[in-house]
Design an enzyme around this catalytic site. Structure first.
Site, short mmCIF file in Angstrom:
data_model
loop_
_atom_site.label_atom_id
_atom_site.label_comp_id
_atom_site.label_asym_id
_atom_site.label_seq_id
_atom_site.Cartn_x
_atom_site.Cartn_y
_atom_site.Cartn_z
N ASP A 13 -17.99 28.32 44.82
CA ASP A 13 -17.30 28.55 43.54
C ASP A 13 -16.64 27.29 42.99
O ASP A 13 -15.63 27.36 42.30
CB ASP A 13 -16.23 29.66 43.67
CG ASP A 13 -16.80 30.91 44.30
OD1 ASP A 13 -17.89 31.31 43.90
OD2 ASP A 13 -16.16 31.46 45.21
N LYS A 16 -20.46 24.56 40.46
CA LYS A 16 -21.74 23.83 40.55
C LYS A 16 -22.67 24.20 39.40
O LYS A 16 -23.38 23.35 38.87
CB LYS A 16 -22.45 24.16 41.88
CG LYS A 16 -21.71 23.69 43.11
CD LYS A 16 -22.44 24.09 44.37
CE LYS A 16 -22.44 25.56 44.66
NZ LYS A 16 -21.15 26.17 44.94
N GLY A 42 -23.30 33.65 42.75
CA GLY A 42 -23.30 34.24 41.41
C GLY A 42 -22.79 33.24 40.41
O GLY A 42 -21.87 32.48 40.71
N HIS A 43 -23.42 33.18 39.27
CA HIS A 43 -22.87 32.34 38.21
C HIS A 43 -23.18 32.97 36.86
O HIS A 43 -24.19 33.62 36.68
CB HIS A 43 -23.38 30.90 38.29
CG HIS A 43 -24.80 30.78 38.70
ND1 HIS A 43 -25.18 30.42 39.98
CD2 HIS A 43 -25.92 31.01 38.02
CE1 HIS A 43 -26.49 30.42 40.03
NE2 HIS A 43 -26.98 30.77 38.87
N GLN A 229 -23.17 28.29 47.57
CA GLN A 229 -22.00 28.31 48.46
C GLN A 229 -21.41 26.90 48.60
O GLN A 229 -21.57 26.11 47.68
CB GLN A 229 -22.38 28.91 49.83
CG GLN A 229 -22.61 30.41 49.81
CD GLN A 229 -23.99 30.81 49.35
OE1 GLN A 229 -24.97 30.20 49.72
NE2 GLN A 229 -24.08 31.85 48.53
P1 IMP Z 1 -22.13 36.50 53.10
O1 IMP Z 1 -22.79 35.24 52.63
O2 IMP Z 1 -22.25 37.63 52.12
O3 IMP Z 1 -22.58 36.88 54.47
O4 IMP Z 1 -20.55 36.22 53.22
C1 IMP Z 1 -20.01 35.33 54.19
C2 IMP Z 1 -18.80 34.59 53.62
O5 IMP Z 1 -19.23 33.67 52.64
C3 IMP Z 1 -17.79 35.50 52.92
O6 IMP Z 1 -16.49 34.97 53.13
C4 IMP Z 1 -18.15 35.39 51.45
O7 IMP Z 1 -17.07 35.66 50.60
C5 IMP Z 1 -18.56 33.92 51.40
N1 IMP Z 1 -19.52 33.63 50.33
C6 IMP Z 1 -20.85 33.87 50.32
N2 IMP Z 1 -21.41 33.44 49.19
C7 IMP Z 1 -20.43 32.89 48.45
C8 IMP Z 1 -20.40 32.23 47.18
O8 IMP Z 1 -21.41 32.06 46.48
N3 IMP Z 1 -19.18 31.78 46.76
C9 IMP Z 1 -18.06 31.92 47.53
N4 IMP Z 1 -18.04 32.53 48.71
C10 IMP Z 1 -19.22 33.00 49.18
#
Ligand code: IMP
Length: 413
Positions: A13, A16, A42-43, A229
């Site tokens: 977040d 990017k 997500g964006h 991420q």
């Molecule tokens: P997962 O990727 O859904 O397994 O989540 C694992 C961790 O990564 C959690 O703390 C999510 O909130 C975080 N996370 C996954 N994708 C994103 C993203 O695009 N932005 C911010 N946090 C993310």
């Protein structure tokens, strides 16, 4: 032509998508590539064609007419969500000519999402706070060599022969492991019907994307690798186990695209002027007071994918310094500087990780800076904050973003 990798240097977040959009317009990249993660990212893109909420599609797809969007092999794909995005964008762009989906990318299946939810519930207070999009279980199957690749949709009848016993096995495993007498999974007939439809719709996009990218690279075409991420959520280099399950670094961009490491000569790290994190896990500069709330409200720090509030805190030098080292940063772009306007003092957290942090104070600035379009229009204290961070991190900050618009990205001399 060397490839550029854009990577998040904190916990995701960092903004990017906006940087990718801006870069790819200015430099007319011919390929923009998503290299990892899935619909956990997500964006929101707002442009003259409308507002688009994207999770899987590279955010550079709108950059310039004819930019090819690639979903690389490192991505895990929720076919239903991808088809929705194809449908939305297809109303505005000739998506069939622009999108390539790697045949080696993996498919997120209904049991992955179910397992993600059940595992999180079973963790209780030790939960990771995943997005519930089935990401971890899908990558786990990939690593266990029992995953399903997108290319298998090209022969869906053969895939269904393999899936029939797999669905039964997954059902039995889930019921036994989580002591559930009834679980919410489709029947084989339902799954077969869905997959036949999805296979027919996705067929035109499924290609050996890695080979296409390597040829493009050899022909000298411009490629932008779009990270999802952030480095601190990387499966290896992040705050394990509070991480995602993919490689969120510039090295991961090679692995997730099929380009060789030597293809990348420019690594742009994106970091916010403060820090945010969604989900659980260590966050030593977190602010649980009214300043944290202020950053959340002014910075609109609510997740695009889950709508959850983001945890907010001061800039942590060590996180960004370590990310710069891991990724081989050639420059950093600092986003959301405007969110700090109006604070009397700003704190900077530094010192080795996993130790009590050291904290320094710098004076804030009272002026709004959203309308500043050049470096010399920024207040002295804002400039000095940026230069202090640059000196502490040890990597050039090439630009700062002072607002949500593309023209609010200012070059730092
Ligand atoms: P997962 O990727 O859904 O397994 O989540 C694992 C961790 O990564 C959690 O703390 C999510 O909130 C975080 N996370 C996954 N994708 C994103 C993203 O695009 N932005 C911010 N946090 C993310």
């Amino acid at each position: 032509m060397p490839a550029t990798s854009i990577v998040g240097f904190q916990f995701g977040d960092e903004g990017k998508g906006k940087i990718v959009d801006w870069k790819s317009r200015d430099y007319a990249y011919e390929f923009v590539v998503r290299t990892g993660g899935g619909a956990n990212a997500g964006h929101t893109i707002e442009n003259d064609m409308g507002t688009f909420k994207l999770h899987l599609m590279p955010s550079g797809i709108f950059a310039s007419p004819g930019t090819n969007a690639v979903i690389g092999n490192g991505v895990v794909i929720d076919a239903e969500m991808l088809l929705k995005e194809i449908d939305d964008i297809g109303k505005k762009l000739p998506i069939e000519q622009l999108l390539l989906v790697s045949d080696k990318a993996h498919l997120v299946m209904p049991w992955h999402k179910l397992i993600d939810r059940l595992v999180e519930e079973s963790r209780g207070s030790g939960k990771i706070g995943t997005t519930g999009r089935g990401i971890g279980p899908c990558y786990a199957d990939k690593a266990s060599r029992v995953g399903i690749r997108v290319g298998e949709l090209l022969d869906v009848e053969q895939l269904l022969i393999k899936l029939s016993p797999m669905l039964h096995l997954k059902r039995c495993e889930i019921m036994a492991q989580f002591q559930q007498s009834k679980i919410d999974l489709p029947t084989f007939a339902e799954l077969a019907k869905t997959l036949r439809i999805q296979a027919a719709l996705l067929r035109p996009y499924i290609k050996d994307a890695g080979a296409i990218l390597r040829s493009a690279h050899q022909e000298g075409r411009k490629i932008l690798l779009e990270g999802a991420q952030g480095t601190m959520l990387d499966i290896d280099h992040g705050t394990y186990p509070y991480v995602t399950s993919s490689c969120a670094t510039s090295a991961g961009a090679c692995q997730g695209s099929g380009l060789p490491p030597s293809a990348i000569t420019r690594v742009i790290g994106v970091a916010k002027a403060y820090t945010t994190r969604v989900g659980e896990g260590p966050f030593r500069s977190e602010l649980t007071d009214e300043i944290g709330e202020r950053l959340r409200q002014i910075g609109k720090e609510f997740g695009t994918t889950t709508g959850r509030s983001r945890r907010c805190g001061w800039f942590d030098v060590e996180i960004v310094r370590e990310s710069a080292e891991i990724n081989g940063a050639t420059e950093i772009i600092l986003t959301k500087l405007d969110v700090l306007s109006g604070l009397p003092t700003i704190k900077i957290v530094y010192g080795p990780n996993r130790r009590p942090p050291q904290v320094g104070d710098v004076p804030g600035w009272q002026e709004t800076i959203e309308d500043a379009r050049t470096w010399d229009k920024l207040p002295e204290n804002a400039k000095s904050y940026v230069k202090t961070l640059e000196a502490m991190v040890g990597v050039r900050i090439s630009h700062v973003a002072t607002g949500p618009h593309r023209d609010s990205i200012i070059e730092v001399p």
